[in-house]
Design an enzyme around this catalytic site. Structure first.
Site, PDB file in Angstrom:
ATOM      1  N   HIS A   1       0.836  -1.207   0.000  1.00  0.00           N
ATOM      2  CA  HIS A   1       0.000   0.000   0.000  1.00  0.00           C
ATOM      3  C   HIS A   1       0.868   1.254   0.000  1.00  0.00           C
ATOM      4  CE1 HIS A   1       1.066  -0.221   4.277  1.00  0.00           C
ATOM      5  NE2 HIS A   1       0.852   1.083   4.288  1.00  0.00           N
TER       6      HIS A   1
ATOM      7  N   CYS B   1     -10.441 -12.054  19.603  1.00  0.00           N
ATOM      8  CA  CYS B   1     -11.474 -13.058  19.377  1.00  0.00           C
ATOM      9  C   CYS B   1     -12.649 -12.399  18.655  1.00  0.00           C
ATOM     10  CB  CYS B   1     -11.809 -13.653  20.739  1.00  0.00           C
ATOM     11  SG  CYS B   1     -13.453 -14.012  21.137  1.00  0.00           S
TER      12      CYS B   1
HETATM   13  N1  LIG Z   1      -5.065  -8.662   5.798  1.00  0.00           N
HETATM   14  C1  LIG Z   1      -5.216  -7.938   6.801  1.00  0.00           C
HETATM   15  O1  LIG Z   1      -6.014  -8.204   7.671  1.00  0.00           O
HETATM   16  C2  LIG Z   1      -4.412  -6.815   6.901  1.00  0.00           C
HETATM   17  C3  LIG Z   1      -4.516  -6.115   8.048  1.00  0.00           C
HETATM   18  C4  LIG Z   1      -3.715  -5.076   8.181  1.00  0.00           C
HETATM   19  C5  LIG Z   1      -2.838  -4.758   7.195  1.00  0.00           C
HETATM   20  N2  LIG Z   1      -2.773  -5.423   6.052  1.00  0.00           N
HETATM   21  C6  LIG Z   1      -1.856  -5.014   5.025  1.00  0.00           C
HETATM   22  O2  LIG Z   1      -0.815  -5.962   4.907  1.00  0.00           O
HETATM   23  C7  LIG Z   1       0.400  -5.273   4.659  1.00  0.00           C
HETATM   24  C8  LIG Z   1       1.452  -5.664   5.660  1.00  0.00           C
HETATM   25  O3  LIG Z   1       1.207  -5.094   6.950  1.00  0.00           O
HETATM   26  P1  LIG Z   1       2.341  -5.169   8.052  1.00  0.00           P
HETATM   27  O4  LIG Z   1       1.842  -4.492   9.264  1.00  0.00           O
HETATM   28  O5  LIG Z   1       2.809  -6.588   8.188  1.00  0.00           O
HETATM   29  O6  LIG Z   1       3.466  -4.249   7.388  1.00  0.00           O
HETATM   30  P2  LIG Z   1       5.015  -4.060   7.730  1.00  0.00           P
HETATM   31  O7  LIG Z   1       5.423  -2.832   7.030  1.00  0.00           O
HETATM   32  O8  LIG Z   1       5.236  -4.203   9.190  1.00  0.00           O
HETATM   33  O9  LIG Z   1       5.686  -5.307   7.016  1.00  0.00           O
HETATM   34  C9  LIG Z   1       5.842  -5.421   5.609  1.00  0.00           C
HETATM   35  C10 LIG Z   1       6.857  -6.510   5.322  1.00  0.00           C
HETATM   36  O10 LIG Z   1       6.981  -6.710   3.913  1.00  0.00           O
HETATM   37  C11 LIG Z   1       8.364  -6.944   3.638  1.00  0.00           C
HETATM   38  N3  LIG Z   1       8.617  -6.660   2.209  1.00  0.00           N
HETATM   39  C12 LIG Z   1       8.564  -5.461   1.574  1.00  0.00           C
HETATM   40  N4  LIG Z   1       8.820  -5.610   0.273  1.00  0.00           N
HETATM   41  C13 LIG Z   1       9.024  -6.923   0.061  1.00  0.00           C
HETATM   42  C14 LIG Z   1       9.287  -7.687  -1.109  1.00  0.00           C
HETATM   43  N5  LIG Z   1       9.405  -7.131  -2.316  1.00  0.00           N
HETATM   44  N6  LIG Z   1       9.427  -9.014  -0.962  1.00  0.00           N
HETATM   45  C15 LIG Z   1       9.325  -9.605   0.252  1.00  0.00           C
HETATM   46  N7  LIG Z   1       9.072  -8.918   1.380  1.00  0.00           N
HETATM   47  C16 LIG Z   1       8.915  -7.593   1.285  1.00  0.00           C
HETATM   48  C17 LIG Z   1       9.076  -6.030   4.593  1.00  0.00           C
HETATM   49  O11 LIG Z   1      10.413  -6.435   4.799  1.00  0.00           O
HETATM   50  C18 LIG Z   1       8.227  -6.169   5.845  1.00  0.00           C
HETATM   51  O12 LIG Z   1       8.659  -7.221   6.681  1.00  0.00           O
HETATM   52  C19 LIG Z   1       0.072  -3.786   4.677  1.00  0.00           C
HETATM   53  O13 LIG Z   1      -0.137  -3.313   3.384  1.00  0.00           O
HETATM   54  C20 LIG Z   1      -1.162  -3.776   5.460  1.00  0.00           C
HETATM   55  O14 LIG Z   1      -1.923  -2.634   5.188  1.00  0.00           O
HETATM   56  C21 LIG Z   1      -3.539  -6.449   5.903  1.00  0.00           C
END
Ligand SMILES: NC(=O)c1ccc[n+]([C@@H]2O[C@H](COP(=O)([O-])OP(=O)(O)OC[C@H]3O[C@@H](n4cnc5c(N)ncnc54)[C@H](O)[C@@H]3O)[C@@H](O)[C@H]2O)c1
Ligand SMILES: NC(=O)c1ccc[n+]([C@@H]2O[C@H](COP(=O)([O-])OP(=O)(O)OC[C@H]3O[C@@H](n4cnc5c(N)ncnc54)[C@H](O)[C@@H]3O)[C@@H](O)[C@H]2O)c1
Lengths: 560, 560
Positions: free
Chosen positions: A266, A409
């Site tokens: 994002h 939960c």
């Molecule tokens: N599905 C859900 O319920 C949910 C909830 C919240 C957030 N998200 C979304 O999921 C994403 C991750 O959130 P987060 O808190 O874990 O973020 P974060 O920034 O803590 O972690 C992102 C990770 O991606 C890794 N990364 C970046 N580029 C990469 C690449 N090309 N190849 C491999 N690894 C790579 C980074 O090293 C890092 O560890 C965000 O976009 C977030 O908005 C999803």
């Protein structure tokens, strides 16, 4: 700021002694500190909690002023926080929230990353993400059940109810994404989870979210295939760049059974690492030439999504995991980027229709025993809900606490209010050592407008309608939540969502009981109403059964 | 809907008998009806109140359901309205708002007219404008003082304090724009006000907002020059299209002393009539080929703005009057469209810094005597404020009531709370026949983010930061306002603003007194704080003098 100075500022308040003028203020203070606890936050010295640059305060000056304000805040005052900066304290009343927050909101025509970065540079804004700027992030545990439920539903729909004997590939082991390997193994499956930063994998191994680490793709594939053959659960952290590794997997004819991604796509500048660069090179380029960085980052995401599409064609059950990577790929010319669905319409919406979502509570005492006692309460009071009780037992066994002990939960409309009263009674009776904080993710049933995620593919086409999170915030604030927040951006990035957060303290008083009853009814209630309005039968039935007052309900369902 | 059916639904409730379960609910009901009163609304049979397609309810079904809901609403219930449709009634508490509204909010990346029209067509949204969808529009009188203050400040800055002996040209005699001719004559000047629809001019003449009408440009110029020479105040309604008339004026070498525009340029489809079409032809084209209509409309605005720029060069004091016409012209390639300033930075911001803005109150009794008594209270209690007292005397003399009797008057931080208590006491003592409704425009000191209007050219560059209106709405709701709204779009159109409304009832009770004290403090207080944060000295001084609790105030002003 140096790690030591940050550590001196971030204090682990525990026990029953107050550092403020009341438990509500104390709850805010402890949760702000907890958001930045080194066990919880990803980069506390930069005030970064999770999700790219999701922060808890605009800068250290603001942090200090917030702490100071909370320490002096009266029981009938309300502190207002604007994008991580405390801007005023008004006299309100004892049933009012102690804090109101609005983070990262930009007038829509300008609501993009460029404007945000410009404002950020001028010191006028911060990125609040979802629970980062609203002080109810509880580490990877906060997302575990949601992730578990997603994989459980995927297993139900595609693999006869279990991931045993299947391999899931994903990337991103950050604050949220780190919940993926554990959720897959909790469902009996094998997971290869790619992250470009080795320390992130180490961190997941420390907290038992991931089992083993390797930097060899061949090794990862071998381990995965072995475990799959034996029907064993196993999670493998693979050091590498997803946009390089996925095409390599295809070359080797390795197609997983399920496929997703949780890199911080994002945020192309701070959340995603482009291919062809080491971490050091990437950090340098980010600082020296952000535009070039973003260009490469987006190009890599296009490659990444193309590989996902190809694997999908070859049989992998593929879904977007809420990081908006499809949108970037589409903007980059990958026309069919949206061919795989988002996780909400695919697996989560039926729960949203009943007001269910990532409900959570935290023991302010800091004593894990308090949480175990609340676990017992769930097992006792919701004993007819087997799925829920299983979850609690599994969570007790597998999930390490991070920072203040807490539990997540998925409870829905009706259940939340009922459990809120139980918790408040437990505080009142002295069964628990100190008050409990009750909250949820912004990613919830009735609190978010996000057309590429929570409100993707709504039945009536209302994906982009954003009145709902604002109504949600107002009605929760009015009901007496302890703090309420409205954010823009969050998990899908600038321009793509508006969402609201809510947290309320159960301090054992009668007044808190009334507030809990109101807030824990209106909040999930908004989720039911939002889905009633969009025409979902599950929601309409829920509203009917529970006697909700919905003025045009009959009109509505006549149309269906 | 036919005019008769609409008239049957829109009921003029007056007197002291309740049609609901309490005065708060009654106030909402009467104000909703009043918004659509044929004396007040521009096109009641289409639910259109003012400002292009600014509506009071999504459709007649929704209107009926809102009315029904209000009639049955308990004293401890809150009705939620989503873009003009009632969606749920929650049990809250007696100090909570009776209604919470969110109108026209769209996820930012999609927040444009195309998406809005799509949603509107599907029945999923309505345009709330500012006071239209939030039920505190009071007809052209609502804008008169603001417009008067603007021209007074213009006179002060450019014409030695009076418009006597000057000619002002403007266009747009709709709900808001109709206040212009009266405001110019109140300042002693001559005004030519162009409108393409003759009935709008007739309407302004009926209510004495405009003096005479003509469809001849030469006649208008002759009348204007004569009055100017004699130093007489005169307003002339000229039937015509501004984008045609202004170039004609230039051809005739007629350059006014002051120049502005209040056509509904913010809405190119419904608010602006392109050149070269009669009204009938325009209506046909709008229905048959909306795209073509918008294209022509925008092209005409470019011509319109170019003519304004040319007149400015030739000496006319020129300003934008809040309809976003510069933005459209700029998008159409008029590079220097923003060469003339908006009215807020030019004339209004100093007032905003003190929390001043279009405060207003309405007599629910329907009796003009009630308003005259409140006028007396202002003259008595604020006798040291000469400017204010002059305004009240002039308003009594020149402003016709439309619908429920009401008064507008720009009060600021401190003054509003003080006057709120006075009004509540007058209701309590029986001096007034029925409760008073107190509200304001969304266009106010601390309730709006709108970079081409209210927050244009902020000192610290925070024009597009939109956290403020959201904080404003939340804190006012929490304080116990009777209804609170958050809108997107409004006067500058989709994408260009977010803003909040607030209305509160003085019913003479002690509880209302406490709520009034809170809400009438936090609401203008947000205006002071917003301008303190942006570094305006007037605001910083106001905050210091009044002892507001602003955590980083000293830090802030040290920087200045
Ligand atoms: N599905 C859900 O319920 C949910 C909830 C919240 C957030 N998200 C979304 O999921 C994403 C991750 O959130 P987060 O808190 O874990 O973020 P974060 O920034 O803590 O972690 C992102 C990770 O991606 C890794 N990364 C970046 N580029 C990469 C690449 N090309 N190849 C491999 N690894 C790579 C980074 O090293 C890092 O560890 C965000 O976009 C977030 O908005 C999803
Ligand atoms: N300055 C302020 O304080 C302020 C406040 C509110 C609104 N506004 C803005 O001012 C504008 C007018 O508001 P309103 O409520 O009067 O709108 P309205 O829609 O009621 O009236 C607009 C008027 O413009 C006329 N018009 C349209 N195209 C024209 C043309 N080409 N030439 C001449 N006349 C034309 C219409 O016939 C109509 O009478 C809106 O854009 C509104 O947002 C300004």
């Amino acid at each position: 700021m140096s790690t030591t100075i940050a550590e001196n500022k971030i204090i682990r308040y525990r026990g029953t002694e107050l550092n403020t003028k009341g438990w509500q203020q104390e709850a805010v203070l402890r949760m702000l500190m907890n958001n930045l606890d080194k066990e919880v936050a990803e980069i506390p010295e930069e005030l970064v909690v999770y999700g790219g640059i999701g922060k808890a305060a605009r800068n250290w000056e603001s942090f200090d002023a917030i702490v100071e304000s909370l320490k002096n805040l009266e029981d009938d005052e309300t502190l207002l926080v604007q994008s991580g900066k405390p801007v005023v304290i008004f006299k309100t009343h004892t049933d009012a929230p102690r804090v109101l927050l609005a983070n990262s909101n930009i007038v829509p025509a300008y609501a993009n990353w460029d404007t945000f970065h410009e404002l950020d540079k001028k010191g006028l804004m911060m990125y609040g993400q979802m629970t980062a700027g609203s002080w109810i992030y509880i580490g990877s545990q906060g997302i575990v059940q949601g992730t578990y439920e997603t994989f459980a539903e995927l297993a139900k729909q595609h693999f006869n109810g279990t991931l045993q004997g299947t391999i899931t590939v994903t990337a991103g082991l950050g604050g949220m994404g780190g919940a993926q390997p554990l959720s897959v193994t909790m469902n009996g499956g094998v997971c290869i989870a790619i992250d470009v930063e080795e320390w992130r994998i180490d961190r997941r191994i420390e907290t038992r979210y991931t089992d083993v680490k390797t930097d060899s793709l061949d090794e990862a594939i071998r381990l995965a295939n072995e475990a799959k053959a034996e029907g064993k659960a196993l999670s493998i952290g693979l050091v590498g760049n997803a946009a390089e590794i996925l095409p390599e997997m295809i070359k080797r004819n390795f197609i997983p059974d399920a496929l997703t991604d949780q890199t911080s796509a994002h945020d192309p500048l701070n959340g995603y690492v482009p291919t062809g660069l080491s971490i050091e090179e990437a950090n340098k380029l980010r600082a020296s030439d952000p535009e070039e960085y973003v260009k490469r980052s987006k190009a890599s995401m296009a490659v990444h999504v193309k590989a996902m599409l190809e694997m999908m064609e070859k049989g992998a059950i593929t879904f977007d995991y809420g990081n908006n990577i499809r949108q970037v790929a589409k903007d980059e010319g990958v026309e069919n980027a949206f061919d795989f669905p988002g996780f909400v319409p695919a697996y989560i919406r039926p729960q949203f229709c009943e007001g269910k979502g990532p409900f959570r509570w935290v023991a302010l005492s800091g004593d894990p025993e308090d949480i175990y006692k609340t676990d017992e309460a769930i097992l006792r009071e919701f004993s007819d809900n087997e799925h829920l009780c299983n979850w609690i037992r599994m969570a007790q066994e597998k999930i390490e606490f991070q920072g203040l002990p807490s539990r997540i939960c998925w409870l829905g409309y009706g259940e939340r209010a009922r459990f809120g009263k139980i918790l408040n009674d437990m505080v009142a009776s002295g069964e628990l050592k100190a008050p409990i904080v009750i909250g949820r993710d912004h990613l919830d049933s009735g609190s978010v407008a996000s057309p590429n995620r929570e409100t993707e593919a709504m039945k009536d086409g209302s994906d982009v309608v954003a009145d709902w999170p604002i109504l949600n915030a107002m009605v929760n604030a009015v009901g007496g939540a302890t703090w309420v927040s409205v954010h823009h951006g969050g998990g899908v990035g600038m321009g793509y969502s508006l969402h609201a957060g809510v947290v309320i303290v159960a301090d054992g008083t009668k007044e808190a009981e009334a507030r809990l009853q109101r807030v824990l009814t209106t909040d999930p209630g908004m989720g039911v109403v939002r889905h009633v309005d969009a025409g979902y039968d599950i929601a309409i039935n829920k509203a009917r059964e529970t006697g909700m007052k919905i003025p045009m309900l009959d009109k509505r369902s006549d149309q269906n």
